[in-house]
Scaffold this active site. Structure first.
Site, short mmCIF file in Angstrom:
data_model
loop_
_atom_site.label_atom_id
_atom_site.label_comp_id
_atom_site.label_asym_id
_atom_site.label_seq_id
_atom_site.Cartn_x
_atom_site.Cartn_y
_atom_site.Cartn_z
N LYS A 55 0.83 -1.21 0.00
CA LYS A 55 0.00 0.00 0.00
C LYS A 55 0.86 1.26 0.00
N GLY A 184 -0.66 -14.16 -13.49
CA GLY A 184 -1.77 -14.12 -12.55
C GLY A 184 -2.40 -12.73 -12.47
N ALA A 185 -3.66 -12.63 -12.92
CA ALA A 185 -4.38 -11.35 -12.82
C ALA A 185 -5.26 -11.36 -11.58
N ILE A 188 -2.76 -9.65 -6.21
CA ILE A 188 -1.36 -9.18 -6.20
C ILE A 188 -0.94 -8.73 -7.60
N VAL A 241 1.21 -19.89 -19.01
CA VAL A 241 2.66 -19.90 -19.18
C VAL A 241 3.13 -21.34 -19.24
N ALA A 272 2.45 -14.37 -9.46
CA ALA A 272 1.48 -14.11 -8.38
C ALA A 272 0.25 -14.97 -8.65
N ARG A 275 -1.28 -18.28 -2.87
CA ARG A 275 -0.39 -18.57 -1.75
C ARG A 275 -0.75 -19.92 -1.13
N ASP A 314 -4.23 -17.37 7.59
CA ASP A 314 -4.03 -17.97 6.26
C ASP A 314 -3.86 -19.49 6.32
N HIS A 446 -23.06 15.84 2.78
CA HIS A 446 -22.91 16.31 1.40
C HIS A 446 -21.82 17.36 1.34
P1 FAD Z 1 1.32 -14.27 8.18
O1 FAD Z 1 1.13 -12.82 8.11
O2 FAD Z 1 1.88 -14.97 7.01
O3 FAD Z 1 2.25 -14.53 9.46
C1 FAD Z 1 2.68 -15.80 9.82
C2 FAD Z 1 3.94 -15.65 10.66
O4 FAD Z 1 4.27 -16.92 11.21
C3 FAD Z 1 5.15 -15.21 9.85
O5 FAD Z 1 5.80 -14.14 10.50
C4 FAD Z 1 6.05 -16.45 9.83
O6 FAD Z 1 7.45 -16.13 9.83
C5 FAD Z 1 5.67 -17.11 11.13
N1 FAD Z 1 5.89 -18.57 11.16
C6 FAD Z 1 5.57 -19.48 10.21
N2 FAD Z 1 5.87 -20.74 10.64
C7 FAD Z 1 6.37 -20.59 11.89
C8 FAD Z 1 6.84 -21.50 12.87
N3 FAD Z 1 6.82 -22.83 12.67
N4 FAD Z 1 7.31 -21.01 14.05
C9 FAD Z 1 7.32 -19.67 14.28
N5 FAD Z 1 6.89 -18.77 13.40
C10 FAD Z 1 6.41 -19.22 12.23
N6 FAD Z 1 -4.43 -8.84 3.14
C11 FAD Z 1 -5.32 -7.87 3.41
O7 FAD Z 1 -6.26 -8.09 4.18
N7 FAD Z 1 -5.18 -6.63 2.85
C12 FAD Z 1 -4.18 -6.33 2.01
O8 FAD Z 1 -4.08 -5.20 1.52
C13 FAD Z 1 -3.23 -7.33 1.70
N8 FAD Z 1 -2.21 -7.08 0.88
C14 FAD Z 1 -1.28 -8.06 0.63
C15 FAD Z 1 -0.24 -7.77 -0.24
C16 FAD Z 1 0.72 -8.74 -0.52
C17 FAD Z 1 1.84 -8.42 -1.46
C18 FAD Z 1 0.63 -10.02 0.10
C19 FAD Z 1 1.67 -11.06 -0.17
C20 FAD Z 1 -0.42 -10.31 0.96
C21 FAD Z 1 -1.39 -9.33 1.23
N9 FAD Z 1 -2.46 -9.58 2.07
C22 FAD Z 1 -3.38 -8.60 2.32
C23 FAD Z 1 -2.65 -10.89 2.73
C24 FAD Z 1 -2.15 -10.82 4.18
O9 FAD Z 1 -0.81 -10.42 4.20
C25 FAD Z 1 -2.31 -12.18 4.84
O10 FAD Z 1 -3.65 -12.62 4.72
C26 FAD Z 1 -1.97 -12.09 6.33
O11 FAD Z 1 -0.65 -11.63 6.53
C27 FAD Z 1 -2.14 -13.46 6.99
O12 FAD Z 1 -1.89 -13.32 8.35
P2 FAD Z 1 -1.37 -14.57 9.23
O13 FAD Z 1 -1.10 -14.01 10.58
O14 FAD Z 1 -2.31 -15.69 9.08
O15 FAD Z 1 -0.02 -15.04 8.55
P1 NAD Z 2 -5.11 -14.71 -6.29
O1 NAD Z 2 -5.70 -16.00 -5.93
O2 NAD Z 2 -5.77 -13.44 -5.93
O3 NAD Z 2 -4.85 -14.65 -7.86
C1 NAD Z 2 -4.09 -15.60 -8.53
C2 NAD Z 2 -4.45 -15.54 -10.00
O4 NAD Z 2 -3.51 -16.31 -10.71
C3 NAD Z 2 -5.84 -16.12 -10.31
O5 NAD Z 2 -6.54 -15.24 -11.14
C4 NAD Z 2 -5.52 -17.44 -11.00
O6 NAD Z 2 -6.50 -17.81 -11.93
C5 NAD Z 2 -4.21 -17.10 -11.66
N1 NAD Z 2 -3.35 -18.26 -11.95
C6 NAD Z 2 -3.16 -19.36 -11.19
N2 NAD Z 2 -2.25 -20.19 -11.78
C7 NAD Z 2 -1.87 -19.58 -12.93
C8 NAD Z 2 -0.95 -19.92 -13.95
N3 NAD Z 2 -0.23 -21.04 -13.91
N4 NAD Z 2 -0.81 -19.06 -14.99
C9 NAD Z 2 -1.53 -17.90 -15.05
N5 NAD Z 2 -2.42 -17.54 -14.09
C10 NAD Z 2 -2.57 -18.36 -13.04
O7 NAD Z 2 -3.61 -14.78 -5.67
P2 NAD Z 2 -2.51 -13.66 -5.49
O8 NAD Z 2 -2.79 -12.48 -6.35
O9 NAD Z 2 -1.21 -14.37 -5.59
O10 NAD Z 2 -2.72 -13.23 -3.99
C11 NAD Z 2 -2.62 -14.21 -2.93
C12 NAD Z 2 -3.53 -13.86 -1.81
O11 NAD Z 2 -3.01 -12.75 -1.08
C13 NAD Z 2 -4.92 -13.45 -2.27
O12 NAD Z 2 -5.74 -14.57 -2.34
C14 NAD Z 2 -5.37 -12.52 -1.22
O13 NAD Z 2 -6.10 -13.24 -0.28
C15 NAD Z 2 -4.10 -11.99 -0.58
N6 NAD Z 2 -3.92 -10.56 -0.95
C16 NAD Z 2 -4.88 -9.69 -0.60
C17 NAD Z 2 -4.76 -8.36 -0.96
C18 NAD Z 2 -5.84 -7.41 -0.58
O14 NAD Z 2 -6.64 -7.74 0.27
N7 NAD Z 2 -5.90 -6.23 -1.17
C19 NAD Z 2 -3.67 -7.93 -1.69
C20 NAD Z 2 -2.72 -8.86 -2.05
C21 NAD Z 2 -2.85 -10.18 -1.66
#
Ligand code: FAD
Ligand code: NAD
Length: 471
Positions: A55, A184-185, A188, A241, A272, A275, A314, A446
């Site tokens: 962000k 991946g559209a 992310i 791909v 992307a 996950r 997650d 408004h």
């Molecule tokens: P995580 O945040 O993945 O945290 C898990 C933690 O556990 C990590 O620190 C890891 O190191 C630790 N861990 C793992 N295994 C062990 C172990 N065995 N022992 C000790 N520690 C361990 N979500 C939104 O809602 N809004 C967004 O705008 C958004 N944007 C995103 C953008 C990107 C680029 C990405 C990749 C994700 C985004 N997400 C967003 C998704 C969001 O980040 C995840 O849904 C969220 O972080 C999940 O939270 P969590 O606590 O379950 O796991």
């Molecule tokens: P996603 O599930 O949102 O999108 C993955 C896309 O990749 C899908 O459209 C799928 O059809 C496509 N795909 C899968 N395999 C493919 C292939 N082999 N070739 C081409 N396309 C393919 O996953 P993401 O964008 O990687 O994000 C992961 C997760 O992180 C999301 O599910 C979301 O929960 C979280 N996230 C959330 C936010 C937010 O809340 N704003 C932002 C970023 C990430």
């Protein structure tokens, strides 16, 4: 002996730990991630390499894009606009350190103990911690909360390498790639594809499915695809791909579309495609907790089949979203305290932070058609909203779906300015069982873009004031 041991310090884990401690439990949080200097990275994916840094870059790149393309419409001329990518990246890094550092402060303030190492549940009441120096320590726990999160999926056709990166790599390119490929559209792909496109990359997004954003309302999928293409994202649907080759400073890629094999070359490729949950080697097999498709199996209260072992975020079913994980963390802490917390999984909001933003809550039109529920549609375009016009943000609409019989709001879908905040207003009203008429009879300030929600509610009953109604 700890009352509660939390494994993982992401938004699910750290929130669970803080709430557990607030409820009077002696709480420990275990985190394995450390930075190059050996400092523990608290905050998980969200704070370190997810929600927050993405962000920060979305905002910086949007400001650059506006200055480059749109500010002149307001009579503001900038002669020599220059991008300082290093500074943009350090701003992002500073925000990340401020927030991750804030978690250790919150832990101290709430008396949560934390330890660095990898946690593994070895029996019902024992967690083994493997520390960075490889020594181990066993901790006794009355309750265990697994919050280990998820990691990017790697595909055989495009294994990660120097120029083929996951979302983490895409948050710290050293220079703007001239040609950027995104596989991946999804969320992310669209968010990070937008960041680099605004900064000047020529971006091609390859999506395997024929449908764009199939989880969104069909009107949003249609209009947003048109808009993103207009912004310069070359989105290729139905494109799979098949192979990649990382050569010194670029990536050669082959993809198949409509039985043709097409070759492209990019400076960088972001993969992307979703996950996968971090559930490997987290629980001893003989505990009997089942894991399906990598997800730890839990009930609606995030309890596993072993009553004192819980899992949140997650690593369990449901959307992989920070707010969903945090709310589960709170619910579990409260349930350990024998309170009656629960989550309404029908009302988890989704937001895609593109520009315009996309957000929704509840059912979309495809889902309502499938379930056979009769519904009304109220749709209001931002072109008819005074504030949206005043701030040049008039692309998109608010769409409200309500039950034909009861008038209850079933879903709200927004493409446009402040979409996330408008949807949050709708979500609160839906939690309280509001009807479209309740929103219609509520006063909105408004001029605000939220007035489009008011008008969409009015429109669902053919009472819109600022657009024509159905005859
Ligand atoms: P995580 O945040 O993945 O945290 C898990 C933690 O556990 C990590 O620190 C890891 O190191 C630790 N861990 C793992 N295994 C062990 C172990 N065995 N022992 C000790 N520690 C361990 N979500 C939104 O809602 N809004 C967004 O705008 C958004 N944007 C995103 C953008 C990107 C680029 C990405 C990749 C994700 C985004 N997400 C967003 C998704 C969001 O980040 C995840 O849904 C969220 O972080 C999940 O939270 P969590 O606590 O379950 O796991
Ligand atoms: P996603 O599930 O949102 O999108 C993955 C896309 O990749 C899908 O459209 C799928 O059809 C496509 N795909 C899968 N395999 C493919 C292939 N082999 N070739 C081409 N396309 C393919 O996953 P993401 O964008 O990687 O994000 C992961 C997760 O992180 C999301 O599910 C979301 O929960 C979280 N996230 C959330 C936010 C937010 O809340 N704003 C932002 C970023 C990430």
């Amino acid at each position: 002996m700890f009352d509660v041991v939390v494994i993982g310090s992401g938004p699910a884990g750290y929130v669970a730990a803080i709430r557990a401690s607030q409820l009077g439990f002696k709480t420990l949080c275990i985190e394995e991630s450390v930075d190059d200097n050996g400092k523990t990275n608290l905050g998980g994916t969200c704070l370190n390499v997810g929600c927050i840094p993405s962000k920060a870059l979305l905002d910086s790149s949007h400001r650059y894009y506006e200055a480059n393309k749109n500010l002149s419409d307001h009579g503001i001329q900038i002669d020599k606009l220059k991008l300082d990518l290093d500074l943009m990246m350090s701003r992002k890094d500073e925000i990340v350190s401020q927030l991750t550092g804030g978690i250790s402060g919150l832990f101290k303030a709430n008396k949560v103990e934390s330890i660095t190492g990898r946690g593994k549940v070895i029996s019902k009441n024992v967690v083994e911690i493997t520390k960075p120096d490889s020594s181990t320590e066993n901790i006794d726990a009355k309750n265990i909360i697994i919050a280990t999160g998820s990691r990017p999926i790697e595909i055989n056709a495009a294994p990660f390498s120097k120029n083929i990166v996951d979302s983490t790599g895409a948050l710290s390119f050293k220079k703007v790639p001239k040609k950027l490929g995104v596989v991946g559209a999804g969320i992310i792909g669209l968010e990070l594809g937008s960041v680099w496109s605004r900064l000047g990359s020529n971006v091609t997004v390859l999506e395997a499915l024929e449908d764009f954003l199939p989880m969104a309302d069909p009107d949003i999928s249609k209009d947003s695809l048109k808009e993103f293409k207009k912004q310069g994202l070359d989105i290729q649907l139905g494109s799979m791909v098949t192979s990649t080759k990382d050569i010194k400073n670029s990536v050669k890629l082959l993809y198949s579309k409509e039985n043709n094999e097409i070759e492209m070359e990019f400076d960088k490729l972001i993969v992307a495609v979703g996950r996968s949950p971090n559930s490997d080697d987290i629980l001893n097999n003989d505990l009997g907790v089942s894991i399906k498709n990598g997800l730890i199996e839990v009930d609606e209260y995030c309890q596993t089949s072993v009553s004192n072992i819980w899992a949140v975020g997650d690593v369990v079913r449901g959307p992989m979203l920070a707010h969903k994980g945090s709310q589960e963390g709170i619910m579990v802490a409260e349930r350990i305290a024998e309170k009656h917390a629960e989550i309404n999984y029908d009302l988890v909001p989704s937001v895609i932070y593109t520009h315009p933003e996309i957000a929704w809550v509840g059912k979309n039109e495809n889902e309502l058609k499938e379930s056979g529920i009769k519904y009304n549609v109220g749709k209001f375009p931002f072109t008819a909203n005074g504030r949206a016009l005043a701030v040049s943000e008039s692309i998109g609409f608010v769409k409200l779906l309500s039950d034909k019989k009861t008038d209850a709001i079933l879903g709200v879908h927004v493409f446009g300015p402040a979409a996330a905040d408008i949807v949050q207003q709708a979500l609160i009203s839906m939690e309280f069982g509001a009807s479209a008429e309740d929103i219609s009879l509520t006063m909105f300030s408004h001029p605000t873009v939220s007035e489009a929600l008011h008008e969409a509610a009015l429109a669902s009953n053919n009472q819109a004031i600022h657009i024509g109604n159905k005859k």
